[in-house]
Write an enzyme that holds these catalytic residues in place. Structure first.
Site, PDB file in Angstrom:
ATOM      1  N   ASN A   1       0.860  -1.183   0.000  1.00 33.06           N
ATOM      2  CA  ASN A   1       0.000   0.000   0.000  1.00 33.06           C
ATOM      3  C   ASN A   1       0.898   1.236   0.000  1.00 33.06           C
ATOM      4  OD1 ASN A   1      -1.886   1.998   0.436  1.00 33.06           O
ATOM      5  ND2 ASN A   1      -2.223   1.478   2.591  1.00 33.06           N
TER       6      ASN A   1
ATOM      7  N   LYS B   1       0.127   4.282  -0.261  1.00 38.53           N
ATOM      8  CA  LYS B   1      -0.507   5.490   0.297  1.00 38.53           C
ATOM      9  C   LYS B   1      -0.252   6.675  -0.655  1.00 38.53           C
ATOM     10  CE  LYS B   1       0.335   3.543   4.795  1.00 38.53           C
ATOM     11  NZ  LYS B   1       0.183   3.702   6.223  1.00 38.53           N
TER      12      LYS B   1
ATOM     13  N   GLY C   1       4.922   1.305   4.638  1.00 39.31           N
ATOM     14  CA  GLY C   1       6.259   1.891   4.462  1.00 39.31           C
ATOM     15  C   GLY C   1       7.249   0.986   3.741  1.00 39.31           C
TER      16      GLY C   1
END
Ligand code: PEP
Length: 279
Positions: free
Chosen positions: A36, A38, A263
């Site tokens: 992910n 983001k 992350g």
């Protein structure tokens, strides 16, 4: 062959056929690793990252690898990914209405038209910053499934709930409110991601015991609602500061079926190491 032997023979074959049919119809759950991103990367950085991951992963991964890129990169990412088996594209969100006057929003139809196969629904950042409700998430799940997208449905408790020890009940409520209206055939397509909020982006991972405890509790809940076969066939990913170092231990837990990675999905080497940690 006498009548008794014929009867035994019949039962033997009937049982064997039933067993093999159940193996065919039973969906074996798979480990999945989803990155992910983001709100990170530019188009060039993003496409470079995907190419670099594909290059470093010469062998086909043991389970699906999903890239959840920002909306503007989906089409470019789809073009790179479609030539490699085992790699999939996800959106990080979708709107809960099918279409209309929702300036700035993105519909499920739009996502599938640019090649998205999965969509993350109910990420804690969407619940927290955009005040998404369980009811809206249920609508998103319905729309996604209706249009052939596979939901990666996120659940997870905040720190105060964990400290009170009511985390299992909290997560159960989230799942019941947004998923348990689904008929079995639709529910089977859902991937669940357990992401304790206190572990997301904080560097504080759930211990393997904490992750396993919650994943097992979720599976018991699914078994009660949909039966053991469905529960055993559902992939439950862990998310929350999962990285190249802790992924092998987390993924080794019997009820942890891979991870949703924030992350650590932004660096090719780290993400590749996590993909390689799949059992
Ligand atoms: C996430 O955003 O889904 C996530 C798990 O983030 P991180 O890995 O950075 O904690």
């Amino acid at each position: 062959m006498n009548a008794a032997n014929k009867k035994i023979n019949f039962y033997f074959w009937a049982q064997l056929i039933t067993y093999h049919l159940s193996l065919i119809t039973q969906k074996m759950r798979q480990q999945i690793v989803a990155g992910n991103w983001k709100m990170n990367k530019t188009l060039d950085e993003g496409t470079e990252l995907i190419k670099s991951v594909l290059e470093k992963l010469e062998q086909r991964p043991r389970g699906p690898v999903v890239f959840a890129t920002p909306f503007p990169f989906l089409l470019a990412a789809a073009k790179i990914l479609k030539v490699r088996k085992g790699f999939y594209l996800a959106a990080q969100n979708c709107h809960h209405e099918e279409k209309g006057a929702y300036t700035g929003e993105v519909s499920v139809d739009m996502l599938s038209s640019v090649g998205a196969e999965y969509v993350i629904i109910g990420h804690s950042e969407r619940r927290q910053y955009f005040k998404e409700t369980n009811e809206q998430l249920a609508k998103k799940v319905n729309l996604a499934l209706g249009k052939g997208l596979l939901p990666i449905f996120c659940c997870g408790e905040p720190l105060d709930i964990r400290e009170k020890g009511t985390h299992v009940g909290y997560v159960a409520k989230q799942l019941k409110a947004s998923l348990f209206h689904l008929p079995t055939a639709e529910f089977r397509k859902v991937v669940i991601a357990y992401e304790p909020i206190w572990a997301i982006g904080t560097g504080r991972t759930a211990s393997t015991e904490q992750a396993q405890e919650m994943h097992a509790a979720i599976r018991v809940l699914l078994a009660k609602k949909y039966g053991k076969d469905v529960a055993d066939g559902t992939s439950i990913l862990y998310g929350g500061s999962c990285n190249a170092q802790n992924a092998p231990d987390l993924f080794r837990q019997p009820d942890v079926d891979g991870g949703l990675i924030g992350g650590a999905s932004l660096k090719a080497d780290d993400f590749v190491a996590i993909v390689n940690a799949m059992k």
